[in-house]
Motif scaffolding. Sequence first.
Motif, PDB file in Angstrom:
ATOM      1  N   ILE A 104       0.940  -1.090  -0.060  1.00  0.00           N
ATOM      2  CA  ILE A 104       0.253   0.038   0.048  1.00  0.00           C
ATOM      3  C   ILE A 104       0.903   1.496   0.293  1.00  0.00           C
ATOM      4  CG2 ILE A 104      -1.726   1.728   1.733  1.00  0.00           C
ATOM      5  CD1 ILE A 104      -2.968  -0.741  -0.110  1.00  0.00           C
ATOM      6  N   GLY A 105       2.037   1.044   0.406  1.00  0.00           N
ATOM      7  CA  GLY A 105       2.729   2.562   0.571  1.00  0.00           C
ATOM      8  C   GLY A 105       3.142   2.565  -0.635  1.00  0.00           C
ATOM      9  N   ASP A 106       3.754   1.404  -1.015  1.00  0.00           N
ATOM     10  CA  ASP A 106       4.180   2.191  -3.044  1.00  0.00           C
ATOM     11  C   ASP A 106       3.484   2.550  -3.582  1.00  0.00           C
ATOM     12  OD1 ASP A 106       6.958   1.333  -2.133  1.00  0.00           O
ATOM     13  OD2 ASP A 106       7.055  -0.719  -3.176  1.00  0.00           O
ATOM     14  N   LEU A 107       2.420   1.997  -3.405  1.00  0.00           N
ATOM     15  CA  LEU A 107       0.997   1.479  -4.892  1.00  0.00           C
ATOM     16  C   LEU A 107       0.654   3.532  -4.347  1.00  0.00           C
ATOM     17  CD1 LEU A 107      -0.356   0.949  -6.756  1.00  0.00           C
ATOM     18  CD2 LEU A 107      -1.999   0.012  -4.731  1.00  0.00           C
ATOM     19  N   ALA A 108       0.091   3.903  -2.572  1.00  0.00           N
ATOM     20  CA  ALA A 108      -0.346   4.636  -2.839  1.00  0.00           C
ATOM     21  C   ALA A 108       0.767   6.108  -3.049  1.00  0.00           C
ATOM     22  CB  ALA A 108      -0.622   4.850  -1.667  1.00  0.00           C
ATOM     23  N   GLY A 109       1.580   5.342  -2.515  1.00  0.00           N
ATOM     24  CA  GLY A 109       3.316   6.926  -2.823  1.00  0.00           C
ATOM     25  C   GLY A 109       2.918   7.066  -4.083  1.00  0.00           C
ATOM     26  N   PHE A 110       3.196   6.064  -5.736  1.00  0.00           N
ATOM     27  CA  PHE A 110       3.608   6.942  -6.455  1.00  0.00           C
ATOM     28  C   PHE A 110       1.898   6.772  -6.721  1.00  0.00           C
ATOM     29  CE2 PHE A 110       3.816   4.924 -11.158  1.00  0.00           C
ATOM     30  CZ  PHE A 110       4.582   5.463 -11.549  1.00  0.00           C
ATOM     31  N   VAL A 111       0.456   6.803  -6.614  1.00  0.00           N
ATOM     32  CA  VAL A 111       0.056   7.621  -7.145  1.00  0.00           C
ATOM     33  C   VAL A 111      -0.298   9.586  -6.986  1.00  0.00           C
ATOM     34  CG1 VAL A 111      -2.793   8.583  -6.604  1.00  0.00           C
ATOM     35  CG2 VAL A 111      -1.894   5.659  -7.055  1.00  0.00           C
ATOM     36  N   ALA A 112       0.419   9.090  -5.753  1.00  0.00           N
ATOM     37  CA  ALA A 112       0.784  10.405  -4.918  1.00  0.00           C
ATOM     38  C   ALA A 112       1.556  10.664  -5.670  1.00  0.00           C
ATOM     39  CB  ALA A 112       1.004  10.908  -3.661  1.00  0.00           C
ATOM     40  N   ALA A 113       2.456  11.070  -5.756  1.00  0.00           N
ATOM     41  CA  ALA A 113       3.863  11.033  -6.780  1.00  0.00           C
ATOM     42  C   ALA A 113       3.821  11.956  -8.022  1.00  0.00           C
ATOM     43  CB  ALA A 113       5.039  10.302  -6.952  1.00  0.00           C
ATOM     44  N   THR A 114       2.283  10.849  -9.179  1.00  0.00           N
ATOM     45  CA  THR A 114       1.646  11.149  -9.828  1.00  0.00           C
ATOM     46  C   THR A 114       0.290  11.894 -10.264  1.00  0.00           C
ATOM     47  OG1 THR A 114       1.212   8.832 -10.055  1.00  0.00           O
ATOM     48  CG2 THR A 114       3.614   9.424 -11.002  1.00  0.00           C
ATOM     49  N   PHE A 115      -0.089  12.141  -9.033  1.00  0.00           N
ATOM     50  CA  PHE A 115      -1.840  13.252  -9.428  1.00  0.00           C
ATOM     51  C   PHE A 115      -0.746  14.145  -9.431  1.00  0.00           C
ATOM     52  CE2 PHE A 115      -5.394  14.344  -7.559  1.00  0.00           C
ATOM     53  CZ  PHE A 115      -6.422  14.478  -8.748  1.00  0.00           C
ATOM     54  N   MET A 116      -1.986  15.114 -10.644  1.00  0.00           N
ATOM     55  CA  MET A 116      -2.001  16.333 -10.703  1.00  0.00           C
ATOM     56  C   MET A 116      -0.282  16.751 -10.640  1.00  0.00           C
ATOM     57  SD  MET A 116      -5.077  17.996  -9.349  1.00  0.00           S
ATOM     58  CE  MET A 116      -6.604  17.860 -10.707  1.00  0.00           C
ATOM     59  N   ARG A 117       1.134  16.627 -11.033  1.00  0.00           N
ATOM     60  CA  ARG A 117       2.240  16.537 -11.215  1.00  0.00           C
ATOM     61  C   ARG A 117       2.991  15.935  -9.636  1.00  0.00           C
ATOM     62  NH1 ARG A 117       1.741  20.114 -14.976  1.00  0.00           N
ATOM     63  NH2 ARG A 117       2.215  18.805 -17.062  1.00  0.00           N
ATOM     64  N   GLY A 118       1.862  15.517  -8.673  1.00  0.00           N
ATOM     65  CA  GLY A 118       2.425  15.371  -7.273  1.00  0.00           C
ATOM     66  C   GLY A 118       1.982  15.948  -6.167  1.00  0.00           C
ATOM     67  N   ILE A 119       1.174  15.181  -5.082  1.00  0.00           N
ATOM     68  CA  ILE A 119       0.696  16.201  -4.086  1.00  0.00           C
ATOM     69  C   ILE A 119       1.107  15.639  -2.612  1.00  0.00           C
ATOM     70  CG2 ILE A 119      -1.622  16.019  -5.430  1.00  0.00           C
ATOM     71  CD1 ILE A 119      -2.667  14.206  -3.648  1.00  0.00           C
ATOM     72  N   ASP A 120       1.055  15.896  -1.767  1.00  0.00           N
ATOM     73  CA  ASP A 120       0.945  15.510  -0.248  1.00  0.00           C
ATOM     74  C   ASP A 120       0.689  13.753   0.064  1.00  0.00           C
ATOM     75  OD1 ASP A 120       3.100  17.403  -0.028  1.00  0.00           O
ATOM     76  OD2 ASP A 120       1.649  18.271   1.682  1.00  0.00           O
ATOM     77  N   TYR A 121       1.423  13.554  -0.265  1.00  0.00           N
ATOM     78  CA  TYR A 121       0.971  11.821   0.904  1.00  0.00           C
ATOM     79  C   TYR A 121       1.784  11.412   2.475  1.00  0.00           C
ATOM     80  CZ  TYR A 121       4.841   8.987  -0.677  1.00  0.00           C
ATOM     81  OH  TYR A 121       6.075   8.117  -0.189  1.00  0.00           O
ATOM     82  N   ILE A 122       1.147  11.281   3.342  1.00  0.00           N
ATOM     83  CA  ILE A 122       1.575  10.269   4.713  1.00  0.00           C
ATOM     84  C   ILE A 122       1.521   8.615   4.526  1.00  0.00           C
ATOM     85  CG2 ILE A 122       0.638  12.497   5.601  1.00  0.00           C
ATOM     86  CD1 ILE A 122      -0.743  10.943   7.668  1.00  0.00           C
TER      87      ILE A 122
END
Length: 359
Positions: A104-122
Amino acid sequence: MKTIHVDSTIQSYDIIIGKEIRHRVGDFLTKSYSSILVITDTNVANLYVDDIINGFHGLPVFVEVVHAGEATKGITSYYNLLTKAINYGLDRKSLIIALGGGVIGDLAGFVAATFMRGIDYIQVPTTILAHDSSVGGKVAINHESGKNLIGSFYPPTLVLYDMDTLKTLPEREIRSGYAELIKEAMLADIDLLDRLLHTSLPKFQDVDLAFFLESGIKIKAEIVEQDEKESGRRMFLNLGHTLGHALEVRFGYGVLTHGEAVAIGILFALFVSERELNTNLPIHRIKIWLMKNGYPLTVPAEMINDLFDLMKRDKKTTNKQIQMVLLQNLMEPVVLSIDDLKLKDYLTAFICEEMKEVK
């Protein structure tokens, strides 16, 4: 509650370790967000997702639950989550919360990294293994040709590690996490390694686990701070992963846990180290500990050719030569290019001879 700070050229962040802190995630955020998307899996959702949601008031919080397991960490799940984020109306001021283990960390982090060129995630890790994967900002998805071949370096804004979530872990996940702790100890702390090898799984004391997790996180954080994008010393953290990743792909994602595959990979790295570097390492002691604690250590000989081909596709392969992390001694890692013919001979001898006593 303890806090470990990680300096990053992209964005620095804190790792907070404590108990019951999942109930008040909002208290630890340093900025306001327009909306929140919690990404979790089928194993974790019923246990902890309500605890996360109830910690926010007045904010739209959306939840997406994916199937548990490594097989989920692929392009289809990634694309579907991006579509959900768009449909929910997330914007550049939104936050993604990765609630779960390393997948989940890898998957959700990659979604965050690429959604709208990058948004925050924890990261809100819920496994022992995730003490390693949640630190360092590596996010990725798998390809059928290899693990984590599609990804980025994108640190979280916070890692919130609630140790109470570890009480619900099944035995396999406990073993999986301890394999990464063994790896970190071999790289940087002999005393930690000795203490780990005196631990019996799955039973352990909370105080021991807290000490192990904090020690492992500090080792990784220190290495990551010195080499954030894996151009040098951070490569040492791949000890055991060259064969480990190949085993995960060849057996099929999820058949072996990541830690179970890495455990075999660590033994292979020690096996090669002794032959390439003329050193004497505690391979027998570690193998006995793995056997006593229920790690699956058998690899069918018919997999040798496929495993070798998969190792050649590994991210660490340079100019078509496999780069392996080896040990000159405990706490003295090196990266060495291994000739193809020699490496295949090593792999054959390791699977057919060195490991035969555990079959």
